[in-house]
Every structure is written in structure tokens, then in C-alpha cells.
Design an enzyme around this catalytic site. Structure first.
Site, PDB file in Angstrom:
ATOM      1  N   GLY A  60       0.486 -75.752  -2.664  1.00 49.32           N
ATOM      2  CA  GLY A  60       1.254 -76.737  -3.319  1.00 49.32           C
ATOM      3  C   GLY A  60       2.452 -76.084  -4.284  1.00 49.32           C
ATOM      4  O   GLY A  60       3.652 -76.362  -4.107  1.00 49.32           O
ATOM      5  N   ARG A  61       1.865 -74.951  -4.804  1.00 46.94           N
ATOM      6  CA  ARG A  61       3.001 -74.304  -5.938  1.00 46.94           C
ATOM      7  C   ARG A  61       3.988 -73.394  -5.269  1.00 46.94           C
ATOM      8  O   ARG A  61       4.844 -73.088  -5.697  1.00 46.94           O
ATOM      9  CB  ARG A  61       2.216 -73.459  -6.799  1.00 46.94           C
ATOM     10  CG  ARG A  61       1.167 -72.465  -6.365  1.00 46.94           C
ATOM     11  CD  ARG A  61       0.196 -72.110  -7.391  1.00 46.94           C
ATOM     12  NE  ARG A  61      -0.692 -71.175  -7.014  1.00 46.94           N
ATOM     13  CZ  ARG A  61      -2.102 -71.490  -6.528  1.00 46.94           C
ATOM     14  NH1 ARG A  61      -2.315 -72.932  -6.324  1.00 46.94           N
ATOM     15  NH2 ARG A  61      -2.874 -70.960  -5.919  1.00 46.94           N
ATOM     16  N   LYS A  63       0.796 -83.145  -1.359  1.00 51.36           N
ATOM     17  CA  LYS A  63       0.364 -82.433  -0.032  1.00 51.36           C
ATOM     18  C   LYS A  63      -0.895 -83.174   0.549  1.00 51.36           C
ATOM     19  O   LYS A  63      -1.123 -83.305   1.889  1.00 51.36           O
ATOM     20  CB  LYS A  63       0.047 -80.828  -0.508  1.00 51.36           C
ATOM     21  CG  LYS A  63      -0.567 -80.051   0.526  1.00 51.36           C
ATOM     22  CD  LYS A  63      -0.822 -78.667   0.055  1.00 51.36           C
ATOM     23  CE  LYS A  63      -1.771 -77.827   1.084  1.00 51.36           C
ATOM     24  NZ  LYS A  63      -1.802 -76.598   0.795  1.00 51.36           N
ATOM     25  N   GLU A  93      -3.473 -88.794  -9.814  1.00 50.81           N
ATOM     26  CA  GLU A  93      -2.114 -89.299 -10.584  1.00 50.81           C
ATOM     27  C   GLU A  93      -1.065 -89.630  -9.664  1.00 50.81           C
ATOM     28  O   GLU A  93      -0.503 -90.623  -9.933  1.00 50.81           O
ATOM     29  CB  GLU A  93      -1.666 -88.078 -11.327  1.00 50.81           C
ATOM     30  CG  GLU A  93      -2.480 -87.523 -12.233  1.00 50.81           C
ATOM     31  CD  GLU A  93      -3.522 -86.628 -11.835  1.00 50.81           C
ATOM     32  OE1 GLU A  93      -3.901 -86.509 -10.606  1.00 50.81           O
ATOM     33  OE2 GLU A  93      -4.030 -85.698 -12.765  1.00 50.81           O
ATOM     34  N   LYS A 149     -11.182 -82.439 -12.748  1.00 50.93           N
ATOM     35  CA  LYS A 149     -10.782 -83.895 -11.925  1.00 50.93           C
ATOM     36  C   LYS A 149     -12.182 -84.690 -11.613  1.00 50.93           C
ATOM     37  O   LYS A 149     -12.179 -86.016 -11.600  1.00 50.93           O
ATOM     38  CB  LYS A 149     -10.273 -83.561 -10.470  1.00 50.93           C
ATOM     39  CG  LYS A 149      -8.876 -82.692 -10.466  1.00 50.93           C
ATOM     40  CD  LYS A 149      -8.349 -82.671  -9.070  1.00 50.93           C
ATOM     41  CE  LYS A 149      -7.224 -81.697  -9.003  1.00 50.93           C
ATOM     42  NZ  LYS A 149      -6.992 -81.345  -7.451  1.00 50.93           N
ATOM     43  N   GLU A 187      -1.826 -70.801 -11.911  1.00 50.60           N
ATOM     44  CA  GLU A 187      -2.777 -71.116 -10.937  1.00 50.60           C
ATOM     45  C   GLU A 187      -3.076 -70.184  -9.989  1.00 50.60           C
ATOM     46  O   GLU A 187      -4.096 -70.164  -9.126  1.00 50.60           O
ATOM     47  CB  GLU A 187      -2.137 -72.384 -10.237  1.00 50.60           C
ATOM     48  CG  GLU A 187      -2.996 -73.444  -9.695  1.00 50.60           C
ATOM     49  CD  GLU A 187      -2.678 -74.694  -9.362  1.00 50.60           C
ATOM     50  OE1 GLU A 187      -1.922 -74.831  -8.360  1.00 50.60           O
ATOM     51  OE2 GLU A 187      -2.870 -75.968 -10.053  1.00 50.60           O
ATOM     52  N   HIS A 207      15.696 -69.251 -32.256  1.00 52.04           N
ATOM     53  CA  HIS A 207      15.237 -69.930 -33.310  1.00 52.04           C
ATOM     54  C   HIS A 207      13.857 -70.631 -33.499  1.00 52.04           C
ATOM     55  O   HIS A 207      13.680 -71.293 -34.215  1.00 52.04           O
ATOM     56  CB  HIS A 207      16.509 -70.874 -33.659  1.00 52.04           C
ATOM     57  CG  HIS A 207      17.884 -70.392 -33.513  1.00 52.04           C
ATOM     58  ND1 HIS A 207      18.484 -69.960 -34.804  1.00 52.04           N
ATOM     59  CD2 HIS A 207      18.787 -70.141 -32.803  1.00 52.04           C
ATOM     60  CE1 HIS A 207      19.634 -69.582 -34.756  1.00 52.04           C
ATOM     61  NE2 HIS A 207      19.841 -69.319 -33.223  1.00 52.04           N
TER      62      HIS A 207
HETATM   63  O1  F6P Z   1      -3.899 -79.325  -9.729  1.00 52.03           O
HETATM   64  C1  F6P Z   1      -4.256 -78.641  -8.568  1.00 52.03           C
HETATM   65  C2  F6P Z   1      -3.226 -79.220  -7.384  1.00 52.03           C
HETATM   66  O2  F6P Z   1      -4.134 -79.043  -5.898  1.00 52.03           O
HETATM   67  C3  F6P Z   1      -1.993 -78.196  -7.269  1.00 52.03           C
HETATM   68  O3  F6P Z   1      -2.325 -76.899  -6.859  1.00 52.03           O
HETATM   69  C4  F6P Z   1      -0.847 -78.940  -6.464  1.00 52.03           C
HETATM   70  O4  F6P Z   1       0.312 -78.514  -6.639  1.00 52.03           O
HETATM   71  C5  F6P Z   1      -1.192 -80.426  -7.047  1.00 52.03           C
HETATM   72  O5  F6P Z   1      -2.367 -80.435  -7.553  1.00 52.03           O
HETATM   73  C6  F6P Z   1      -0.650 -81.631  -6.143  1.00 52.03           C
HETATM   74  O6  F6P Z   1      -1.574 -81.684  -5.154  1.00 52.03           O
HETATM   75  P1  F6P Z   1      -1.078 -82.532  -4.168  1.00 52.03           P
HETATM   76  O7  F6P Z   1       0.445 -82.107  -3.697  1.00 52.03           O
HETATM   77  O8  F6P Z   1      -2.010 -82.513  -2.841  1.00 52.03           O
HETATM   78  O9  F6P Z   1      -0.763 -83.882  -4.687  1.00 52.03           O
END
Ligand code: F6P
Length: 557
Positions: A280-281, A208, A214, A521, A366, A397
Site C-alpha cells: 500500500g505504501r 488495495k 474507513e 482494527k 509502517e 519558527h
Molecule cells: O493501515 C494498514 C493498511 O493496510 C496500509 O498498509 C494501507 O496502505 C492502508 O491500510 C489502506 O489499505 P487499503 O488500500 O487496502 O484500503
């Protein structure tokens, strides 16, 4: 924007407290006394058949929960969300994932713009791209069709797509696969690419913000992998022009920040946008679902969106007394705040839904793992239960022991599918029926338990009778669906989105920000130099962090 109502000050809360104190849970007795209990507490929403009767409720409790919803303004908050008001106050944003699945031709003006035509323009672009990949028209730099799409994203840019891709395996085009890289552990990208042919691999960088450490790190690693492999095999020449041409054929992006996509080197023509009013979620039904649209095709993706929309309509239009997401959210409040349940298990009796609990963890935790309300004041009661789960029967199990006989109450949602994708038989046994028998048996065992007398009647020695007693009265909700179609998967996701929303409204919190992920972060970026050998940076850390980094540096070969 109205102020949050403190739920604990409402008359309904006082009533719920009284009902809770007076309640002597007795699901055996309640079912025996009322043959219509199951019918009274079973509801439907689109294709979802939802039996709430094995919960610790009676008509008075449900009435008081609905009163609570009315007294905290659930209907007004819901309508404000659907209307595009800026209910995400800490980020000053509308919350409009529901617009992502609104039908073409409808209209929703937000901040002066009708967002629905924009949604459908992006969808048309995603669908055109999906068709090109699926038909073989989109080819890699050496002319080979794409056989693997690798989604690179994390959190909402990963969990939704991977969950839905797994859930809809029977709908995936044969010969086409999707993979998902999320973790910054270099193992993830290395393992997911190690057996791939770069000439037929296409990366979708989904972020987003397009700033996530990452995802951008993994995207750079993937680009390096692609170019190294193509050069090694002689598929492309050395040099920037050849690299740019390869990236254009093997990388597309999904983001709200198309300028940053261009800066990464991806042609904005090959980028799919969305909007800051999609959390995002809550974004799997936006262009973030491009990997899914490629895998299952535009028609199935459209059915998936229609499923969400059907539940949106149900949530928006059904009176609270039979509004399934509202009732399930209110029941969660009942357990968290009145029974002090700290966790909630979601147990899909469907192997295809094996990532659904992980997906729900981000969606629910979240969203509602907050200690302040949307006006900045402290919350007035417990919020944000831990969601977790595994597909049945694997969980049986493993951890069901604790659910049956442990000291904590763990409300559970069981999800079952009437028609299996693979109707296999074992001798005379339909294996899916055996599977479902386990679902039904577990919910009955949790509700009705087994008394000491029943244990004794089996000839159990007295000394071990207590260990074999099942107390029962362990609450469960049973959700049945006809089959795991794209539409039903959309319905299930929307159901939990609105459950989460309902809980957040009762607690008065902004379910759409996520400031709690920021500190870690920031610290990771500050600590990184110390890990890489900067002694001055190391000296600034606390003693525990220093000794952990020192251990790491001494062990690293
Ligand atoms: O971990 C926080 C967060 O902002 C989430 O809410 C989001 O889904 C994820 O990181 C990834 O964010 P992006 O889509 O901006 O890479």
C-alpha cells in the site's frame, strides 16, 4: 530464502562501534582541515544533488558502513527484490513496486508471469480514463463534465496521491481539482463534499484490499451524498435503476480485489487493478495514483514514473560507495544504532512538498517499525526511527529550537529546489532566494554552531551566554533538485523507498508487512457495539475503556 544476518555480530559493526567511541564530532574542524570535504561527500543520483558532508562522518565511517551493507547482504537482498523473489515472507509475496515504473518492452517474470505487460495494460487504461475526464468526454449522469475528482482511500491509498497532487500543483489542469477523503471521522467526507456539485463530481474509491473500514464507510457515505443530492435537485429519479446509472457515471475504483469492487456496485469496467506484490505504501505509482493521473495528465504521470525508474536504476546499478539511497539508509543506521537517535526530520524547503513528511511517516514507520526479524526472531538492535517534519521556514519558527539546542540528536534531511514555480520579488529581493538562504543558513548553523566566545564577542551579558551558545555538530543531509517536476517528485519518493529498504535489510526485518496495524482494527470492531449502547459488550471492556465509553454516552446529545 537466506536467514537475516545479525548486523551486531559483523566485523563492520565492531569497527563502527570503535569509530563511534573514538569520534569527537567537530564539523568546524573537519571542514577547516579538508577543503575538499564537501566534494568528497557529495553525490548525485538522476536529478538529485545530495550533500552528505554535514554529517558526522569521515571516510573511515563511510567505508565501515559500506562494509556493513556488504556483510548483511544488502546487494543480494536488493537483487532479490528487483527479481521478484518473495522477500515479503510473512505475506509470502514478491515486492515489486519497481516493476510499476519499468519501461514498456522490458520484462520481469514473477511466479511464471511477465508482469510488465500487465503493468502497462493497466497504465493504458488509467491514461485513457484520465484523458476522457480531462477532455470532458466522461460526463456525469446529467451530461456535465467532471470538475472534481474525490479520492476516497486511507494510508497508502491516500497519503501518496494527496502528497503528489499537492507537490505538482503547477501541473494540475486548470478547472479540474482533486480532493482526498481518508478519515472515518464523518467530518472529513462532509467537509470535502459540502460545496461540491454532485453532477460534476467523480469519486475514485482507492483500496488495495477493498475491505478497509474507513474507505468502505466513506465510499457508502459518498454514494448516499451523491444520490441524495441528485434526487433532491430532480437530476435523477428515485429507484435502483437510476441510482445504478448515477453510480456508474460518478464512481470508479482502484483495487487488487475486483470482485469486491463489483459487489460494492461499481462496474468492473470502471475499475483499475493492481497486484498483491505492491505494498500500500509503495503504490502511488500504480493505479492508486489515478487521481493524480487525472489531475496532471498522462504525459506528466509518465514523467513521474520515469523519475522513479531513474532512481531504481541508480540503486540497482551503482556501487554502494556512491549509491545515494544506500548511503542515506546506512547513515540513518549510523545515527539510530550508534548515536541512539530516535527520530529523523525531513524538512522540505518547498511549500509544494508540505505533505511529504506525512507521506514518509507511513513509508518509513509502517515499513521499519518492527521488533522481530523476517525469520521471526527478535531484532538485535534498535529499528525504525520516528520520521517527522514540516516545510521550511515554518518549522524554523516552531521546533528548530530543539534541533539546534535540545539534548537529543535529530538528523535532518533538508530538501531545496533551485527553480521556484512562482519567482516573486519583494522590492529588490527575489523571495525564493531569501527562502533558500534560510535553508543554507540552517544547515550551516546546525553544523557549525556558535561558540561561547563568539556569543561574548557580540556583547552578550555573561549570565545569558550559555543560553545563546549553539553546540553545532548536528547532522544534516542537503538534497537539492533543479525544479519540482513530476520526474523529480518520482525520484524523491524512490529515494526514500530505497533508503527505507536499506535500513530494513541491515536490521534483518521484513519492511513490507504491517501486522502492527491489525490489533487496533480488530478491537475497534469489537468495541463498536459498546459505543453504540450494548451494555453486555460494554461490560466486557477494561475499566478504563468502560469509563471512557460511559463518558461518551453521557455526553452525546
Ligand atoms: O493501515 C494498514 C493498511 O493496510 C496500509 O498498509 C494501507 O496502505 C492502508 O491500510 C489502506 O489499505 P487499503 O488500500 O487496502 O484500503
Amino acid at each position: 530464502m537466506s536467514q537475516p544476518v545479525d548486523p551486531t555480530t559483523t566485523p563492520a559493526w565492531a569497527r563502527l562501534n570503535a569509530l563511534n567511541e573514538a569520534m569527537e564530532p567537530d564539523l568546524r574542524g573537519w571542514f577547516a582541515a579538508d577543503p575538499s570535504r564537501s566534494k568528497s561527500f557529495t553525490f548525485s543520483a538522476a536529478d538529485l544533488y545530495v550533500d552528505l558532508s554535514k554529517n558526522l562522518i569521515n571516510a573511515d565511517v563511510l567505508t565501515a558502513l559500506v562494509d556493513l551493507a556488504n556483510q548483511v547482504g544488502l546487494v543480494e537482498r536488493r537483487d532479490a527484490m528487483f527479481a521478484g523473489e518473495h522477500i515479503n515472507v510473512t505475506e509470502d509475496r514478491a515486492v515489486l513496486h519497481t516493476a510499476l515504473r519499468a519501461p514498456e518492452g522490458s520484462s520481469l517474470v514473477v511466479d511464471g508471469t511477465d508482469v510488465i505487460p500487465e503493468v502497462h495494460q493497466v497504465l493504458a487504461k488509467v491514461y485513457a480514463f484520465a484523458d476522457k475526464v480531462r477532455s470532458g468526454e466522461w460526463v456525469g449522469v446529467t451530461g456535465k463534465p467532471i470538475t472534481t475528482v474525490v479520492n476516497i482511500g486511507i494510508g497508502g491509498s491516500d497519503l501518496g496521491p494527496v502528497m503528489v497532487y499537492e507537490a505538482l500543483q503547477p501541473y494540475v489542469k486548470p478547472g479540474l481539482q482533486a480532493r482526498f477523503v481518508s478519515n472515518i471521522d464523518p467530518t472529513d467526507v462532509a467537509e470535502k463534499t459540502k460545496d461540491l456539485d454532485p453532477e460534476s463530481t467523480l469519486f475514485i474509491v482507492a483500496s488495495k484490499t477493498f475491505t478497509t473500514l474507513e474507505t468502505l464507510t466513506n465510499a457508502r457515505l459518498a454514494r448516499a451524498w451523491l444520490l441524495d443530492k441528485l434526487r433532491e435537485s430532480g437530476a435523477i429519479e428515485a429507484g435502483e435503476d437510476a441510482a445504478g446509472a448515477a453510480v456508474a457515471k460518478h464512481f470508479v475504483a482502484v483495487s487488487t480485489a475486483l470482485d469486491k469492487v463489483a459487489a460494492f456496485g461499481i462496474d468492473p469496467e470502471n475499475a483499475f487493478g493492481f497486484w498483491d506484490w505492491v505494498g500500500g505504501r509503495y503504490s502511488v505509482d500504480s493505479a492508486i495514483g489515478t487521481s493524480v493521473a487525472v489531475a496532471i495528465g498522462p504525459a506528466n504521470f509518465a514523467d513521474f514514473l520515469a523519475g522513479f525508474h531513474a532512481i531504481d536504476r541508480h540503486f540497482a546499478e551503482t556501487e554502494l560507495a556512491s549509491n545515494v539511497p544506500a548511503l542515506m539508509g546506512l547513515l540513518n543506521v549510523w545515527y539510530v544504532n550508534f548515536f541512539k537517535a530516535g527520530s529523523h526530520a525531513v524538512l522540505p524547503y518547498s511549500q509544494f512538498l508540505h505533505r511529504f513528511p506525512a507521506y514518509l511517516q507511513q513509508l518509513t514507520m509502517e515499513s521499519n517499525g518492527k521488533s522481530v526479524r523476517y525469520d521471526g526472531s527478535p531484532v538485535t538492535t534498535e529499528t525504525g526511527e520516528v520520521f517527522w517534519g514540516e516545510p521550511g521556514t515554518n518549522g524554523q519558527h516552531a521546533f528548530y529550537q530543539l534541533i539546534h539546542q535540545g539534548t537529543q540528536m535529530i538528523p535532518c534531511d533538508f530538501i531545496g529546489v533551485a527553480n521556484p514555480a512562482h519567482p516573486l520579488v519583494d522590492g529588490d529581493n527575489d523571495v525564493h532566494e531569501l527562502f533558500l538562504a534560510n535553508f543554507f543558513a540552517q544547515t550551516a548553523a546546525l553544523a557549525f554552531g556558535k561558540t561561547a566566545d563568539e556569543v561574548r564577542a557580540e556583547g552578550t551579558p555573561e549570565a545569558i551566554v550559555p543560553a545563546r551558545v549553539f553546540p553545532g555538530n548536528r547532522p544534516t543531509t542537503s538534497i537539492m533538485v533543479p525544479e519540482l517536476s513530476p520526474g523529480v517528485v518520482g525520484e524523491l519518493i524512490a529515494l526514500y523507498e530505497h533508503i527505507t529498504f536499506t535500513e530494513g535489510v541491515v536490521w534483518g526485518i521484513d519492511s513490507f508487512d504491517q501486522w502492527g496495524v491489525e490489533l487496533g482494527k480488530q478491537l475497534a470492531l469489537q468495541i463498536a457495539p459498546a459505543v453504540s449502547g450494548d451494555d453486555e459488550a460494554l461490560g466486557k471492556q477494561d475499566s478504563s475503556t468502560q469509563s471512557l465509553i460511559t463518558y461518551y454516552r453521557s455526553q452525546r446529545k
